[in-house]
Structure formats: structure tokens, C-alpha cells
Design a protein around this motif. Structure first.
Motif, short mmCIF file in Angstrom:
data_model
loop_
_atom_site.label_atom_id
_atom_site.label_comp_id
_atom_site.label_asym_id
_atom_site.label_seq_id
_atom_site.Cartn_x
_atom_site.Cartn_y
_atom_site.Cartn_z
N TYR A 1 5.36 -61.42 25.29
CA TYR A 1 5.54 -61.74 23.88
C TYR A 1 6.48 -62.94 23.72
CZ TYR A 1 7.30 -61.39 19.11
OH TYR A 1 7.68 -61.68 17.83
N VAL B 1 5.26 -66.44 22.04
CA VAL B 1 5.87 -66.88 20.78
C VAL B 1 6.59 -68.21 20.95
CG1 VAL B 1 7.68 -66.34 19.11
CG2 VAL B 1 6.05 -64.57 19.79
N ASN B 2 7.38 -68.34 22.00
CA ASN B 2 8.18 -69.55 22.18
C ASN B 2 7.38 -70.74 22.68
OD1 ASN B 2 10.98 -68.59 21.53
ND2 ASN B 2 10.51 -67.15 23.16
N LYS C 1 6.49 -72.75 19.51
CA LYS C 1 7.62 -72.89 18.60
C LYS C 1 8.32 -74.22 18.88
CE LYS C 1 9.99 -69.21 18.04
NZ LYS C 1 10.93 -68.08 18.30
N GLN D 1 11.97 -64.59 16.78
CA GLN D 1 11.34 -64.89 15.50
C GLN D 1 10.02 -65.64 15.70
OE1 GLN D 1 13.95 -66.63 12.62
NE2 GLN D 1 12.26 -67.46 11.38
N LEU D 2 9.03 -65.34 14.87
CA LEU D 2 7.76 -66.03 14.94
C LEU D 2 7.92 -67.48 14.48
CD1 LEU D 2 5.38 -63.30 13.46
CD2 LEU D 2 5.58 -64.00 15.86
#
Length: 275
Positions: A27, A31-32, A35, A47-48
Motif C-alpha cells: 500500500y 500510494v507514494n 504522489k 495519505q492518498l
């Protein structure tokens, strides 16, 4: 159907915790990877992203020439998987079915070969490959991992072939089959599910190897995916998002390989569990 006991609920809780522990790193990487550095600084790693950011993936792709590194890893891992399984079959046939003298000690030696740390192999292998002109050549890594993986494969298959029904072998021999024909027309088809599992494991294990490729593949055009990822860690321009993107790109090929051969892996494991 029976009512769940306290032990069942405890095992379920452990399974859920283990699943979370396994999924959490994936995850964070996912996600990162999409980002921006500003999003990471403002919201942290959990955080998304506010918007999809592809510059990190593009930066890693261009800096390391990612398709070239994927091909190097695929070629090395594929050759090791095929050669190691072939050598394992030949060795195990001689040990498990040929019943050579000192069979138990030979199998023990193959097991001990897997217990040697890779750090102990670097010094002698470095001078050996330097002497024969294979240093900084992908075949040096292929040879090393073929021997290492074949040692494990021989240990496993020798135990399997040692329990092979003698009646089947005697029937094939009476029909006039030679040892070579018995191996490829009787032993090989029956043990194909086990061999397919070994091919998958050998491929993934070799793909993820780092120390030996780092030592023997010093030029950029010969590096594998894990080595290319590590080479970027000292880059002053690297950021967390680009590092996550590199990890994601390095993970995708093995994930695709596993998904493609998932059914083969499942069949091989279940076939080995049924006598």
C-alpha cells in the motif's frame, strides 16, 4: 458445519494481522509512487495523493533505462530456472533412482551447499571469474545461481524420486526402455507438476537476488532491476516518491509472472500433496 471455537477465532485473528502486515508495504509503495514530493511533505506517507503524479516513475524509467534492466533480470532468471531444474532432474535421477553409493551423504552435501552464506562465496568466485574472463558478464551470475538453485532442487527431487514406485520402473525396463527413456518418458511426465513449481520458485528467487549481481555486474548495461534500484539511493536528486516508483516498477514484472503461472503453481503444490 461446526461452531467456531476460541482457537478458530484466534487463528483467524492471526491470519488477518499477517495479511495486514503483508499488504501494508505494498500500500505504501503504491500510494507514494503516484504522489508528488509536495504531497508527501504535506500529508506524509499514508495519505492518498491529491492528484496522480507520474514524474517519479518517468524519472526512474529514464535514469536507469528500465527496459534494459528488466531484460537482464528476465534473461538471468529464466536461464537459471531452466538450467537448475534440468541439472536437478539429472542429479536426482542418479541419486534417488540410480541408488548410487553414499546416497545419504551426497544428499546431505547438497543440503549444506544451500546453507553457505553468499558472502563466503564472493572472494573465491571473484578471482575465478576474473581468471576465466567472465567478470562483469551475465553468465557469471547465471553459473553461480544455477549451481545454488540446483543444489536445492537436487535435494528436493532426490527425496521425491527415492519414493518412486519400483513396479513402474521395472515395467518400463521389461518393455525395453533404457535409462534415458525411463527418465524422459516415465519420470519426467509424472514429476512435471513438481518441476513447474521449482521453475517458478527459481525464477522469482533469482530475480530478487541482490548481493552477487551487485558484485559481479559492475557495468550499467549488465545490471539487474534490484541493483539498478539500489544504485539510485545515493543520488542527491532522489526523493521518496521516486524511490517508491522504482520499487513499484521492480515489483510489477515478478507480480505479472506469478499471476500468469499461479494456476501452474497451485496445481503443482496440490499434485505433490496427493499420493
Amino acid at each position: 458445519m461446526r461452531k467456531r471455537t476460541g482457537v478458530d477465532w484466534l487463528m483467524l485473528a492471526f491470519a488477518v494481522i499477517a495479511a495486514i502486515a503483508i499488504i501494508a508495504p505494498f500500500y505504501l509503495i503504491l500510494v507514494n509512487s503516484f504522489k508528488s514530493p509536495a504531497d508527501y511533505s504535506n500529508g506524509g506517507p499514508l495519505q492518498l495523493p491529491s492528484a496522480l503524479y507520474f514524474d517519479g516513475i518517468a524519472a526512474f524509467w529514464e535514469r536507469v533505462n528500465f527496459p534494459e534492466k528488466v531484460w537482464n533480470s528476465f534473461f538471468i532468471s529464466g536461464m537459471v530456472a531452466l538450467l537448475a531444474v534440468l541439472i536437478s532432474v539429472l542429479n536426482a535421477f542418479a541419486i534417488g533412482i540410480g541408488r548410487v553409493k553414499g546416497r545419504s551423504w551426497i544428499v546431505l552435501l547438497f543440503l549444506l551447499a544451500n546453507l553457505l552464506p553468499q558472502e563466503a562465496l564472493l572472494y573465491p568466485l571473484y578471482y575465478m571469474f576474473k581468471a576465466v574472463g567472465l567478470y562483469n558478464n551475465v553468465w557469471s551470475v547465471i553459473i553461480v545461481f544455477t549451481v545454488i538453485q540446483a543444489a536445492f532442487g537436487t535435494y528436493l527431487l532426490a527425496s521425491v524420486y527415492g519414493t518412486f514406485p519400483k513396479e513402474v520402473l521395472e515395467a518400463a525396463s521389461i518393455d525395453g526402455a533404457s535409462r534415458w527413456q525411463i527418465l524422459w518418458r516415465v519420470i519426467f511426465p509424472i514429476s512435471r507438476p513438481t518441476l513447474s513449481v521449482l521453475v517458478i520458485f527459481f525464477f522469482i528467487w533469482t530475480w530478487n537476488e541482490f548481493l552477487i549481481p551487485l558484485t559481479f555486474l559492475v557495468s550499467n548495461e549488465n545490471q539487474t532491476v534490484p541493483v539498478a534500484i539500489s544504485m539510485l539511493q545515493g543520488d542527491r536528486l532522489m526523493d521518496v516518491t521516486t524511490t517508491s516508483a522504482s520499487a513499484l516498477l521492480g515489483l510489477i514484472p515478478t507480480l505479472i509472472f506469478f499471476l500468469i503461472f499461479q494456476r501452474t503453481l497451485t496445481r503443482g503444490i496440490t499434485a505433490g500433496a496427493v499420493k
